[in-house]
Design a protein around this motif. Sequence first.
Motif, PDB file in Angstrom:
ATOM      1  N   THR A  31       0.831  -1.207   0.000  1.00 47.52           N
ATOM      2  CA  THR A  31       0.000   0.000   0.000  1.00 47.52           C
ATOM      3  C   THR A  31       0.860   1.249   0.000  1.00 47.52           C
ATOM      4  O   THR A  31       0.620   2.195  -0.762  1.00 47.52           O
ATOM      5  N   VAL A  32       1.876   1.251   0.845  1.00 50.07           N
ATOM      6  CA  VAL A  32       2.764   2.416   0.929  1.00 50.07           C
ATOM      7  C   VAL A  32       3.531   2.601  -0.376  1.00 50.07           C
ATOM      8  O   VAL A  32       3.665   3.731  -0.869  1.00 50.07           O
ATOM      9  N   PHE A  33       4.014   1.504  -0.950  1.00 50.72           N
ATOM     10  CA  PHE A  33       4.762   1.591  -2.206  1.00 50.72           C
ATOM     11  C   PHE A  33       3.885   2.156  -3.324  1.00 50.72           C
ATOM     12  O   PHE A  33       4.288   3.088  -4.031  1.00 50.72           O
ATOM     13  N   ILE A  34       2.697   1.615  -3.474  1.00 45.76           N
ATOM     14  CA  ILE A  34       1.786   2.062  -4.544  1.00 45.76           C
ATOM     15  C   ILE A  34       1.340   3.503  -4.285  1.00 45.76           C
ATOM     16  O   ILE A  34       1.297   4.329  -5.201  1.00 45.76           O
ATOM     17  N   GLY A  35       1.011   3.799  -3.028  1.00 43.83           N
ATOM     18  CA  GLY A  35       0.567   5.152  -2.698  1.00 43.83           C
ATOM     19  C   GLY A  35       1.632   6.196  -2.982  1.00 43.83           C
ATOM     20  O   GLY A  35       1.352   7.252  -3.550  1.00 43.83           O
ATOM     21  N   HIS A  36       2.879   5.887  -2.612  1.00 40.44           N
ATOM     22  CA  HIS A  36       3.967   6.857  -2.785  1.00 40.44           C
ATOM     23  C   HIS A  36       4.406   6.968  -4.241  1.00 40.44           C
ATOM     24  O   HIS A  36       4.653   8.072  -4.738  1.00 40.44           O
ATOM     25  N   LYS A  37       4.504   5.826  -4.915  1.00 40.00           N
ATOM     26  CA  LYS A  37       5.062   5.819  -6.268  1.00 40.00           C
ATOM     27  C   LYS A  37       4.049   6.192  -7.352  1.00 40.00           C
ATOM     28  O   LYS A  37       4.430   6.723  -8.408  1.00 40.00           O
ATOM     29  N   PHE A  38       2.762   5.931  -7.103  1.00 41.30           N
ATOM     30  CA  PHE A  38       1.791   6.082  -8.180  1.00 41.30           C
ATOM     31  C   PHE A  38       0.590   6.971  -7.844  1.00 41.30           C
ATOM     32  O   PHE A  38       0.165   7.768  -8.674  1.00 41.30           O
ATOM     33  N   LEU A  39       0.031   6.831  -6.647  1.00 36.12           N
ATOM     34  CA  LEU A  39      -1.225   7.513  -6.352  1.00 36.12           C
ATOM     35  C   LEU A  39      -1.045   8.923  -5.782  1.00 36.12           C
ATOM     36  O   LEU A  39      -1.793   9.833  -6.131  1.00 36.12           O
ATOM     37  N   LYS A  41       1.973  11.152  -5.509  1.00 38.66           N
ATOM     38  CA  LYS A  41       3.369  11.498  -5.755  1.00 38.66           C
ATOM     39  C   LYS A  41       3.631  12.957  -5.374  1.00 38.66           C
ATOM     40  O   LYS A  41       2.774  13.827  -5.560  1.00 38.66           O
ATOM     41  N   LEU A  42       4.827  13.213  -4.849  1.00 33.76           N
ATOM     42  CA  LEU A  42       5.251  14.583  -4.592  1.00 33.76           C
ATOM     43  C   LEU A  42       5.485  15.286  -5.920  1.00 33.76           C
ATOM     44  O   LEU A  42       5.869  14.666  -6.914  1.00 33.76           O
ATOM     45  N   HIS A  43       5.247  16.592  -5.936  1.00 30.55           N
ATOM     46  CA  HIS A  43       5.526  17.356  -7.148  1.00 30.55           C
ATOM     47  C   HIS A  43       7.017  17.267  -7.482  1.00 30.55           C
ATOM     48  O   HIS A  43       7.869  17.350  -6.601  1.00 30.55           O
ATOM     49  N   SER A  44       7.308  17.113  -8.753  1.00 29.67           N
ATOM     50  CA  SER A  44       8.708  16.948  -9.145  1.00 29.67           C
ATOM     51  C   SER A  44       8.945  17.496 -10.542  1.00 29.67           C
ATOM     52  O   SER A  44       8.078  17.399 -11.417  1.00 29.67           O
ATOM     53  N   THR A  45      10.102  18.094 -10.740  1.00 33.65           N
ATOM     54  CA  THR A  45      10.533  18.513 -12.073  1.00 33.65           C
ATOM     55  C   THR A  45      12.055  18.454 -12.130  1.00 33.65           C
ATOM     56  O   THR A  45      12.741  18.893 -11.201  1.00 33.65           O
ATOM     57  N   ASN A  46      12.585  17.877 -13.203  1.00 33.13           N
ATOM     58  CA  ASN A  46      14.038  17.765 -13.331  1.00 33.13           C
ATOM     59  C   ASN A  46      14.633  18.918 -14.130  1.00 33.13           C
ATOM     60  O   ASN A  46      15.806  18.875 -14.511  1.00 33.13           O
ATOM     61  N   ALA A 401       0.254  12.910  -0.010  1.00 36.53           N
ATOM     62  CA  ALA A 401       1.582  12.742  -0.613  1.00 36.53           C
ATOM     63  C   ALA A 401       2.674  12.871   0.441  1.00 36.53           C
ATOM     64  O   ALA A 401       3.649  12.108   0.444  1.00 36.53           O
ATOM     65  N   ILE A 402       2.513  13.821   1.347  1.00 37.68           N
ATOM     66  CA  ILE A 402       3.501  14.021   2.415  1.00 37.68           C
ATOM     67  C   ILE A 402       3.523  12.815   3.353  1.00 37.68           C
ATOM     68  O   ILE A 402       4.588  12.318   3.734  1.00 37.68           O
ATOM     69  N   ILE A 403       2.340  12.332   3.715  1.00 34.87           N
ATOM     70  CA  ILE A 403       2.242  11.191   4.623  1.00 34.87           C
ATOM     71  C   ILE A 403       2.859   9.940   4.007  1.00 34.87           C
ATOM     72  O   ILE A 403       3.646   9.225   4.647  1.00 34.87           O
ATOM     73  N   PHE A 404       2.520   9.672   2.750  1.00 39.58           N
ATOM     74  CA  PHE A 404       3.075   8.485   2.088  1.00 39.58           C
ATOM     75  C   PHE A 404       4.586   8.616   1.894  1.00 39.58           C
ATOM     76  O   PHE A 404       5.311   7.620   1.915  1.00 39.58           O
ATOM     77  N   ASN A 405       5.082   9.830   1.715  1.00 36.72           N
ATOM     78  CA  ASN A 405       6.524  10.035   1.595  1.00 36.72           C
ATOM     79  C   ASN A 405       7.233   9.661   2.893  1.00 36.72           C
ATOM     80  O   ASN A 405       8.279   9.000   2.880  1.00 36.72           O
ATOM     81  N   VAL A 406       6.653  10.056   4.028  1.00 33.46           N
ATOM     82  CA  VAL A 406       7.237   9.721   5.328  1.00 33.46           C
ATOM     83  C   VAL A 406       7.160   8.216   5.578  1.00 33.46           C
ATOM     84  O   VAL A 406       8.136   7.587   6.024  1.00 33.46           O
ATOM     85  N   LEU A 407       6.008   7.628   5.289  1.00 32.79           N
ATOM     86  CA  LEU A 407       5.844   6.185   5.487  1.00 32.79           C
ATOM     87  C   LEU A 407       6.813   5.393   4.611  1.00 32.79           C
ATOM     88  O   LEU A 407       7.388   4.387   5.044  1.00 32.79           O
TER      89      LEU A 407
END
Length: 415
Positions: A31-39, A41-46, A401-407
Motif C-alpha cells: 500500500t505504501v509503495f503504490i501510494g507513494h510511487k503512483f497515487l 506522488k510529490l511534485h517533481s521537475t528535473n 503525498a507528504i504522509i506516504f513520503n514519510v511512510l
Amino acid sequence: MAKVKGKHRVRRFFKWFFIVIIGLVVLLYATVFIGHKFLFKLHSTNQPTIAAVSSSNYRFGAAARTQPKTMLGYVKVVSSQVKNYNEHLNNYWPNNPQKNQYLIAQDVKTKTAYLVNPSGEYKKLTSKQFDSYNVPSTMQVTGEWNPFSGNGIEGAYITVSPQALSNYYVYQRYEHLGTYDQFLSYSHELFHTITQKNWGDSKYGNLNRDERLSDSTGRRSRMLLMQQLSLAITDTANRDTHIKDALATYNQYEKQDKKDYDASILYDRLEGTAFYYELKSALYAAYPNQVKNESEVYPAITALLKNDNPAYRATGAVTEAYKVGGYAGILLDLKSMENNQDPNDWKNEVAKDGDATPLTLLAKEYEGQTLPSPQTIPTKQAYKKWIGAYNKIDPINSQPAIIFNVLYAWLYGGE
C-alpha cells in the motif's frame, strides 16, 4: 486424545496468526509503495521552471548552475559552501558565535555519511565513526536536520536524498543559494540554536506557529508590507518614501488586526533575523566570485528582490515573518551606512530587547516624522494572483503525498 487435539488447535491458531500478520505486513508495504510511487506522488521537475536572476554584475539561482546528481557530487558543493561561509563569518553578525561548526551529511537511502570541517575539507565516515558523533535520530526523509555534539566537535547534521537533488521544486526558490538547500540548515538553523540561545525573552506568543491563513486582512496587509519593504531595498532613490509607506501600513495593521499582529511579532524577530543571516551568508557561501565583500552583498540582494520577485513571496503569519524581519534588517544596515552609523548596533539591540524586531527598530529611526496615509491593502483577487505565482515555483504537496513520503522513508529507507 484430547491433549493431542488441543495441541493441533494451538498449532493451527499460531499458523493462521502468523499468516495474518505476514499478510498485513505485505499489504502495508504494498500500500505504501503504490501510494507513494503512483497515487500520491510529490511534485517533481528535473528542469528549473524559473529563469536565473541576471543583471550586469550578477547571475543567481538554480538555473544559473549545473546541479550535482549524486551524493558525493552534493558533498563537494556543500563543502565549498561551508568553506566560503566560514571565511566571512564576521560579516553576518557581531561577535558571531557560530564558529568551528562542522557538518555531517547523510544519504537517506544508503546511509553513507560524510563529515565536513569548517575549512571545507570532507571525509567519508564509517558506521562506527558516524555513531561516535552522537547524531540524533530522524525520520530519515530528505531535508531534515539536527544539531549534533560528539567526539570533541559540534555542528549540524543534515539528511540528503540524491533523488531530491534533481527535483528543482525542492530548492529553486532559494535563489540566494542556487543549489539544494540543506546548507541553510547549517547557517539559518544554527543561528536559532546558537546565536539566539541567550537572547532576551519576548512577551509575545503563538508558540504553535499558527499561520492564520484564514485571516484575509492580516495576510493581505502583510503582503503589502513585504512589497513596500522590498521596494525600499530595490528603489534606492525613493527608499525613505517606501519605508514610510511600510511603517504606515504596519501601524494600521497593528490597530486593525491586533490578534494577527501579536501572533506574528515573535517570528518577525526570530525568523526575520535568521532569514537576514541566511540571505547574506548564503550569497557569500554560494557565489564567492560574485559576492566577495559587504559592498557587493547589498547590490546582490537588490538584484534578487527586484520587481517583486515571485520566489521571495510568502503567506502565513509565521512564513511572512522571514521576509518582513529579514528585509527590515537589510534596510537597517543600509540606513546605518547612509548615516555613518554602526550596522551592528541594531543587531545588539534586537538580541537584548526581547520585544524588539528589525521592523520596530526601523520604526524608531523615523520617530517624530510624519508618515503618509496608509495605502489600501490588496484585494483578495490580487492576493490570490500574487501568491499563486509563488506556488508555481514551489507547488504545495497534498497531505496524502507528504504522509506516504514519510511512510515510504520509514519502511523502505528513503530514496
